[in-house]
Design a protein around this motif. Structure first.
Motif, short mmCIF file in Angstrom:
data_model
loop_
_atom_site.label_atom_id
_atom_site.label_comp_id
_atom_site.label_asym_id
_atom_site.label_seq_id
_atom_site.Cartn_x
_atom_site.Cartn_y
_atom_site.Cartn_z
N PRO A 80 0.94 -1.12 -0.19
CA PRO A 80 -0.07 0.04 0.15
C PRO A 80 0.99 1.17 -0.08
CG PRO A 80 -0.73 -1.50 1.65
CD PRO A 80 0.70 -2.12 1.29
N GLY A 81 0.22 2.38 -0.66
CA GLY A 81 0.90 3.58 -0.72
C GLY A 81 2.44 3.28 -1.24
N TYR A 82 3.28 4.13 -0.33
CA TYR A 82 4.77 4.05 -0.52
C TYR A 82 5.69 3.17 0.24
CZ TYR A 82 3.70 7.69 -3.96
OH TYR A 82 3.16 8.39 -4.97
N GLN A 83 5.14 2.12 0.69
CA GLN A 83 5.73 1.46 1.80
C GLN A 83 6.81 0.45 1.00
OE1 GLN A 83 3.28 -1.26 4.11
NE2 GLN A 83 2.19 0.43 5.03
N GLU B 232 -3.07 5.53 -10.12
CA GLU B 232 -2.60 4.13 -9.60
C GLU B 232 -2.48 2.93 -10.20
OE1 GLU B 232 -1.19 3.40 -6.53
OE2 GLU B 232 -1.70 5.13 -5.22
#
Length: 340
Positions: free
Chosen positions: A17-20, A315
């Protein structure tokens, strides 16, 4: 309605998720993508009759991939089934000075183990106006170079325009192997698409006064690169994306189209990147749409670059934008103001 066939691999994409980072992730987002599938989805959003051809295993994961293509209006009737697995790839999205990472788990996928008799190209190309594939597809397995050539021969016999995005991937094959195969296939191309490095990696044709690792890119030198591709292979049109990477989060983005001994260069956009993967495919789809609709050179490259600029704000791999949105940006409305 114009009809386009694309041929290649579709994979399951998994990203934190996201920029993990991968090491942080306790879950992964699932989507589906592949160079030619991405192009088919983009074209379907533009109202083109787009068909995607591949080979998939007969399992539920493959069914999910097919359903995703159908959800976005892509014709999947020419997909064939067999083999054992759907390829997978993992994306860790970069930010600021930390680059994105892509890890592949695609060995022995169904398409990689395809055989020449899997595809009835005469039937597939009946009534087709355009055929598109990328340099990834012939690199996937031992039979794929000959399968791609069979497809090109059949496409030519049916009067279809052929485009190919060189898309060199050093994790799939060596530069020498790529050069040998793609030099043979390039004789069929009506439109050759490349990024800033592909021509050098695949054909040994390098741009002068350019150092991409330092963010130095001389746009004018790519006119000579395109001219050399045209002269060597007889390809009527050559398009090259022009990316200046300031960081993983900020890129400058443009492109060039060479045809009839004339080069057209699009305006440059400064992009705040949400998701870079699939950017080149959205450029290819935009160019195909423009040329299918007889856009003149400058308008065609402006449309392709604007389409891809918008993709960088979305995305996952698919470019889910309309013709009106692309034309709005290509026409100069780059403010990003809220539409009410």
């Amino acid at each position: 309605m114009k009809r386009v066939v694309t041929f290649g691999e579709i994979m399951m994409r998994l990203n934190p998720p996201g920029y993990q980072r991968f090491q942080q992730a306790s879950s992964f987002e699932i989507s589906f993508a592949g160079g030619e599938a991405n192009v088919a989805v983009s074209l379907a959003q533009y109202g083109v009759d787009a068909s995607f051809v591949t080979k998939l295993p007969g399992n539920d994961l493959a069914k999910c991939a097919v359903n995703e293509l159908r959800r976005f209006g892509v014709d999947t009737r020419s997909i064939v089934y067999g083999g054992e697995r759907l390829g997978v790839y993992y994306v860790e999205k970069g930010a600021s000075q930390r680059a994105s990472k892509v890890l592949y788990d695609r060995a022995h996928s169904s398409i990689a183990e395809a055989s020449p008799d899997d595809f009835d190209w005469d039937s597939i190309f009946d009534g087709v106006d355009w055929f598109h594939f990328t340099g990834i597809t012939p690199a996937l397995g031992p039979n794929l170079p000959s399968i791609c050539e069979q497809a090109c021969i059949a496409a030519k016999e049916h009067g279809a325009v052929i485009s190919c995005d060189l898309n060199y991937r050093n994790k799939l094959w060596s530069r020498e192997d790529a050069r040998n195969v793609m030099s043979r296939l390039a004789g069929y191309f009506d439109v050759c698409i490349a990024n800033e490095e592909d021509a050098s990696d695949v054909f040994g044709i390098s741009a002068k006064d350019t150092d991409l690792s330092k963010g130095k890119l001389d746009k004018e030198s790519y006119i000579d690169v395109a001219r050399q591709i045209h002269e060597r292979f007889g390809c009527p049109r050559v398009a090259i994306t022009l990316r200046t990477s300031i960081s993983a989060s900020v890129n400058k983005w443009s492109g060039m189209l060479y045809e009839d001994d004339t080069a057209y260069i699009a305006p440059e956009y400064t992009m705040q990147i949400v998701d870079r993967v699939g950017g080149g495919d959205s450029f290819g789809a935009g160019l195909i749409y423009a040329l299918l609709n007889d856009y003149e050179g400058q308008k065609a490259i402006d449309f392709a670059v604007a389409a891809s600029c918008l993709k960088h704000s979305i995305e996952h791999d698919f470019n889910l934008v309309s013709v009106a949105e692309v034309e709005n940006l290509a026409g100069g409305n780059a403010s990003g103001r809220v539409q009410r």
